[in-house]
Design a protein around this motif. Structure first.
Motif, short mmCIF file in Angstrom:
data_model
loop_
_atom_site.label_atom_id
_atom_site.label_comp_id
_atom_site.label_asym_id
_atom_site.label_seq_id
_atom_site.Cartn_x
_atom_site.Cartn_y
_atom_site.Cartn_z
N TYR A 1 0.84 -1.20 0.00
CA TYR A 1 0.00 0.00 0.00
C TYR A 1 0.87 1.25 0.00
CZ TYR A 1 -4.10 -2.88 1.07
OH TYR A 1 -5.13 -3.80 1.01
N PHE A 2 1.91 1.22 0.80
CA PHE A 2 2.84 2.36 0.84
C PHE A 2 3.48 2.57 -0.52
CE2 PHE A 2 7.35 3.55 1.17
CZ PHE A 2 7.20 4.85 1.64
N ARG A 3 3.92 1.49 -1.15
CA ARG A 3 4.59 1.63 -2.45
C ARG A 3 3.66 2.19 -3.51
NH1 ARG A 3 5.74 -3.47 -4.09
NH2 ARG A 3 5.31 -4.65 -2.19
N GLU A 4 2.37 1.86 -3.42
CA GLU A 4 1.43 2.39 -4.41
C GLU A 4 1.17 3.87 -4.18
OE1 GLU A 4 -0.62 2.01 -7.88
OE2 GLU A 4 0.70 0.58 -6.89
N VAL A 5 1.05 4.29 -2.92
CA VAL A 5 0.90 5.72 -2.62
C VAL A 5 2.16 6.46 -3.06
CG1 VAL A 5 0.69 7.41 -0.77
CG2 VAL A 5 -0.74 5.36 -0.74
N LEU A 6 3.32 5.87 -2.79
CA LEU A 6 4.59 6.48 -3.18
C LEU A 6 4.69 6.60 -4.69
CD1 LEU A 6 7.37 7.50 -2.20
CD2 LEU A 6 8.19 5.14 -2.39
N ARG A 7 4.21 5.60 -5.42
CA ARG A 7 4.26 5.64 -6.89
C ARG A 7 3.54 6.88 -7.42
NH1 ARG A 7 3.74 1.38 -10.88
NH2 ARG A 7 3.12 -0.08 -9.25
N ASP A 8 2.34 7.15 -6.89
CA ASP A 8 1.59 8.32 -7.34
C ASP A 8 2.36 9.61 -7.07
OD1 ASP A 8 -0.45 6.70 -8.17
OD2 ASP A 8 -1.65 6.94 -6.35
N GLU A 9 3.00 9.69 -5.92
CA GLU A 9 3.77 10.89 -5.60
C GLU A 9 4.98 11.03 -6.51
OE1 GLU A 9 6.09 12.82 -1.75
OE2 GLU A 9 4.27 11.66 -1.48
N LEU A 10 5.64 9.92 -6.80
CA LEU A 10 6.84 9.95 -7.64
C LEU A 10 6.50 10.31 -9.09
CD1 LEU A 10 8.69 6.84 -6.22
CD2 LEU A 10 9.40 9.22 -5.99
N LYS A 11 5.34 9.91 -9.55
CA LYS A 11 4.93 10.32 -10.90
C LYS A 11 4.86 11.83 -11.00
CE LYS A 11 2.24 6.23 -12.25
NZ LYS A 11 0.87 5.71 -12.54
N GLY A 12 4.30 12.45 -9.96
CA GLY A 12 4.26 13.90 -9.93
C GLY A 12 5.64 14.50 -9.85
N TRP A 13 6.53 13.87 -9.07
CA TRP A 13 7.91 14.36 -8.95
C TRP A 13 8.60 14.32 -10.31
CZ3 TRP A 13 12.79 12.66 -9.94
CH2 TRP A 13 13.85 13.32 -9.31
N CYS A 14 8.41 13.25 -11.05
CA CYS A 14 9.06 13.10 -12.36
C CYS A 14 8.62 14.18 -13.35
CB CYS A 14 8.79 11.71 -12.94
SG CYS A 14 9.67 10.37 -12.10
N LYS A 15 7.38 14.63 -13.23
CA LYS A 15 6.87 15.63 -14.16
C LYS A 15 7.49 17.00 -13.96
CE LYS A 15 2.34 13.54 -15.08
NZ LYS A 15 0.87 13.70 -14.95
N VAL A 16 7.93 17.30 -12.76
CA VAL A 16 8.46 18.65 -12.48
C VAL A 16 9.98 18.67 -12.35
CG1 VAL A 16 6.33 19.39 -11.39
CG2 VAL A 16 8.12 18.38 -9.99
N HIS A 17 10.63 17.50 -12.47
CA HIS A 17 12.09 17.46 -12.39
C HIS A 17 12.64 17.02 -13.74
CE1 HIS A 17 11.09 17.57 -8.13
NE2 HIS A 17 12.33 17.96 -7.90
N LYS A 18 13.63 17.73 -14.22
CA LYS A 18 14.15 17.49 -15.56
C LYS A 18 15.57 16.92 -15.52
CE LYS A 18 10.48 19.65 -17.17
NZ LYS A 18 9.39 18.91 -17.83
N LYS A 19 15.87 16.14 -16.53
CA LYS A 19 17.22 15.63 -16.70
C LYS A 19 18.08 16.69 -17.39
CE LYS A 19 15.51 11.87 -18.67
NZ LYS A 19 15.36 10.54 -19.29
N ALA A 20 19.35 16.39 -17.57
CA ALA A 20 20.28 17.36 -18.16
C ALA A 20 19.87 17.75 -19.57
CB ALA A 20 21.70 16.80 -18.16
N ASP A 21 19.21 16.81 -20.28
CA ASP A 21 18.80 17.13 -21.65
C ASP A 21 17.45 17.83 -21.71
OD1 ASP A 21 17.06 15.11 -20.98
OD2 ASP A 21 17.71 13.71 -22.55
N GLY A 22 16.88 18.14 -20.55
CA GLY A 22 15.61 18.86 -20.51
C GLY A 22 14.38 17.99 -20.49
N SER A 23 14.55 16.68 -20.64
CA SER A 23 13.40 15.77 -20.64
C SER A 23 13.02 15.40 -19.21
CB SER A 23 13.72 14.50 -21.45
OG SER A 23 14.79 13.80 -20.86
N GLU A 24 11.80 14.92 -19.04
CA GLU A 24 11.34 14.52 -17.72
C GLU A 24 11.93 13.16 -17.34
OE1 GLU A 24 7.12 14.34 -17.80
OE2 GLU A 24 6.84 16.50 -18.14
N TYR A 25 12.09 12.95 -16.05
CA TYR A 25 12.50 11.63 -15.58
C TYR A 25 11.36 10.64 -15.82
CZ TYR A 25 16.84 13.16 -13.41
OH TYR A 25 18.10 13.63 -13.20
#
Length: 793
Positions: A272-296
């Motif tokens: 259950y924790f991992r599933e809640v964490l997954r949703d949060e990490l999806k949001g994190w990936c959308k707002v954090h960029k790699k060196a080439d400017g693409s999303e994680y």
């Protein structure tokens, strides 16, 4: 020179020129989709994100393909030797292409035999294209020939840019071992539960043998084929001189011994924790960029998410929830209205709703079945799998084969008790354990952070704290008399009326009449403002007097955050469960720190601790913590039960750990019929107690019954003294106490929670009597899909 010979030479040179031109066009990326030199210098195989516990163990992964990577020195020499002996004995002697093997292909084709000529480096080239570009091996001869040229070019470039060791490592990190497992490290952990550096000769031979056909030679699915293939690989290793004949004979004589441990989203610790964490990490990936400017990409970029979850405490929490729910479920299932299904008579439209949300119904609708046919099918017994408690330690045993109608299966599964449990360090905010329900395979709804339920008397400590802040004392004597606030007339669950009691005693016994008296004195609006703006609850806190009894809907996660101010010396700490996120190379992308703020003074928090210790003292609603479960040391807490025993709560803490438990059904009209069974002291409290028994017994956790709440400076004995005595007249139900504890008086009927007026001001809008007052039809608070058997069963 004859004309025919000239033509032959011209054709040969023409083909050669075309081949050279094709190579140049592909190499310079004019045609095709060759990776750039930069991409070859920094090859990126798709890697699963790993969720890592506080001790460094892997809790789970997020992946489209399950892959981990290793360094060369982390891979057993047995694997390297088995690979070279079986796949390419001339690996160290070529430059990415094996001329002898390539030239031999036409001759093998002429005699009707098939021969592979791809070197390890060429296979790596294909694997990298599959990862980076999504390509697969072409089945078309012309397409495959074109693909082969690309492999040659990439192979040569790889040989120029990497050492042989690096090529071997990268290859072993990209190969597939079946069961959606990629990479030698994952293969070793999945099939043998060990890291790749400790694989024996026979284990290495099994894994390398699977590269020829990871289904055909899968030791779990086809053990006989896998054994024969393993022995072939061992013979190859002997012929290549990597092992002696004696070592080969010894390895061949051993049976295949698997320790299969496939990480599954539905299994393992903290799903259950991992599933809640997954949703949060999806949001994190959308707002954090790699060196080439693409999303994680959470599923491909090999992120490492370091969490605060302690595996031992997580295991204890899951076992505690399972152990107690299994017992409680027997009582609920034996209850007449549940056993006969009569509990659904008033709610046929919801039963119809759950039927229409099921996979079976949707599948029949897609096949254009009419309503009468569907009705007949849902009322015809069929074989299926359902959830049922058989073991609190072996979840796989809780999947039961049975025969029942699909409609009955919906009733059955909706009557399975749900639970939420979370434990955290109240000062650091680190979440140590998270259990969102009974079994993630069947019940996906998380009851820690994703579900809000009425909290009942667990909200009373905030009311008493606000009273302390406004000049009252724990030993202030208050009346236990009938009270009316604009037509709202609550009563004590156990029926007592009359007499008086100290504030400390009233909290310990959870007397509703005293809480109502307090809210009338201090005002519902000021208290609601305190809860929202000071304590920091983000959920709606209506300024109605009934909030004194907990007519407030909160998540367990949010309630625990509010409680941190008591054991953490007045500091409210937001729960934190991620410490840092790293990329695949170990570079730190972000670190996380707890968010803290002072809410009340240290003296006020310690006063509340002492008051709440009375809850688990003799005569308190949570006394069974000590009398039945023998939990010693300094403990404070609060029980809670909502109207009609719909929700049972217990919030408890020691100097080093704060934990809370909620128990109830998804539908609020399915509940225990008696307070003796349904009160929080009997539903939520035992889960907390079982958990703490294990925690105290584990010295590695360094949480002891000898821990003490720190006493603030300049507090005298008089400040600390708590008088729990009273002359309250016992009620008609007071004989149901048992084990030296009072009933959880925070219960009551629906009228206690239906508030006609707010803070003695103008009347509030009419409220229905059911628990969830924003729903005028008593619609169940069920956000998850209906719990029904899996599709096709």
């Amino acid at each position: 020179m004859k004309k025919s010979v000239k033509i032959l030479w011209r054709v040969a040179f023409g083909i050669l020129a075309l081949l050279v031109l094709l190579v140049l066009l592909i190499n310079f990326r004019i045609i095709g989709s060759m990776p750039s030199l930069e991409e070859l210098e920094n090859p990126r195989a798709a890697l699963a994100a790993e969720v890592i516990a506080d001790d460094g163990t892997i809790l789970g992964k997020y992946y489209q393909v399950d892959r981990s990577s290793s360094d060369y020195n982390e891979i057993s020499k047995n694997v390297i030797n088995a690979l070279i002996a079986t796949e390419e004995t001339r690996f160290y002697d070529n430059s990415g292409i094996d001329p002898k093997g390539t030239l031999a292909i036409p001759f093998y084709l002429l005699i009707g035999k098939k021969r592979g000529s791809s070197t390890i480096t060429q296979q790596l080239a294909l694997n990298l294209q599959t990862d980076n570009l999504g390509k697969q091996r072409s089945g078309n001869p012309i397409g495959r020939a074109f693909q082969k040229v690309q492999e040659w070019i990439i192979a040569v470039k790889l040989e120029r840019n990497f050492t042989k060791q690096e090529i071997l490592t990268l290859y072993l990190n990209t190969v597939a071992f079946g069961d959606n497992v990629y990479g030698i490290e994952n293969g070793a952990r999945t099939f043998f539960s060990k890291d790749a550096g400790h694989l024996s000769i026979e284990e290495a031979a099994i894994l390398v043998g699977m590269l020829k056909g990871n289904t055909l030679y899968n030791p779990r699915r086809n053990p006989q084929n896998a054994l024969q293939r393993r022995n072939t690989v061992i013979s190859n290793m002997q012929e290549a001189g990597f092992i002696t004949p004696a070592e080969a004979a010894s390895a061949k004589s051993k049976p295949i011994v698997l320790h299969y441990n496939k990480i599954d989203h539905n299994k393992g610790l903290a799903p259950y924790f991992r599933e809640v964490l997954r949703d949060e990490l999806k949001g994190w990936c959308k707002v954090h960029k790699k060196a080439d400017g693409s999303e994680y990409n959470l599923y491909r970029d090999g992120l490492k998410i370091y969490t605060t979850i302690n595996p031992r405490m997580q295991l204890y929490a899951e076992e505690a929830v399972a152990k107690h729910l299994a017992v409680l479920q027997k009582s609920l299932s034996a209850q007449n209205d549940v056993k006969t299904g009569s509990v659904w008579k008033k709610w046929p439209k919801f039963l119809d709703q759950y039927m229409k949300e099921s996979d079976r119904y949707k599948s029949m609708k897609e096949d254009e079945a009419d309503d009468s046919t569907i009705a007949r099918v849902f009322n015809t017994p069929v074989r299926m799998k359902v959830f049922g408690w058989r073991s609190s330690t072996e979840p796989d045993l809780n999947e039961i084969d049975t025969t029942m109608t699909p409609l009955d299966s919906i009733k059955y599964m909706r009557a399975i008790l749900q639970a939420g449990f979370m434990a955290m360090d109240p000062e650091s905010g680190e979440v140590k354990a998270w259990v969102g329900g009974p079994d993630f395979r069947y019940f996906k709804n998380d009851h820690v952070a994703k579900t809000r339920r009425q909290v009942g008397s667990t909200f009373k400590p905030f009311l008493y704290c606000f009273a302390i802040m406004n000049g009252m004392s724990p030993n202030t004597v208050l009346p236990n008399e009938p009270i009316s606030i604009n037509g709202w007339t609550p009563h004590n669950s156990e029926g007592s009326t009359g007499g008086s009691i100290t504030m400390a005693g009233a909290l310990a016994k959870s007397l509703n009449l005293v809480a109502a008296y307090l809210i009338k004195q201090i005002g519902a609006k000021p208290f609601a403002d305190f809860a929202k703006n000071k304590v920091g609850f983000t959920s709606d806190i209506p300024a109605y007097p009934a909030i004194a009894l907990g007519a407030v809907e909160l998540s367990l996660y949010e309630l625990l955050q509010g409680y941190t101010m008591f054991p953490a010396r007045g500091i409210n700490t937001k729960p934190i469960y991620i410490t840092r996120i790293e990329d695949r190379n170990g570079n730190i992308l972000e670190t996380f720190a707890p968010v803290k703020r002072e809410v009340i003074s240290e003296r006020e928090s310690y006063t509340m601790v002492k008051m709440m210790e009375g809850v688990v003292a003799p005569g308190g609603t949570g006394a069974r913590v000590r009398s039945r479960f023998n939990i010693q040391g300094e403990i404070a807490g609060k029980t809670g039960t909502t109207n009609d025993n719909t929700d049972g709560w217990f919030m408890g803490y020691t100097p080093k750990i704060l934990a809370g438990a909620w128990v109830g059904c998804e539908n609020n009209f399915i509940h225990f019929s008696t307070t003796a069974i349904g009160q929080g002291a009997n539903t939520g409290l035992p889960i907390w107690a079982y958990f703490m028994q294990k925690v105290y017994a584990d010295p590695t956790l360094k949480i002891s019954s000898n821990d003490h709440f720190p006493v603030p400076p300049n507090m005298s004995e008089d400040d600390i003294y708590m008088n729990y005595d009273s002359n309250v007249k016992p009620g008609a139900e007071s004989e149901n106490v048992g084990n030296g504890s009072a009933d959880d008086y925070g219960s009551g009927d629906a009228s206690d929670y239906a508030t006609p007026g707010a803070d003695s001001q103008e009347p509030a809008p009419a409220k229905p009597k059911e628990e969830h007052k924003d729903n005028k039809e008593n619609k169940p608070k069920a956000t998850m899909p209906p719990a029904v058997p899996k599709k096709g069963e």
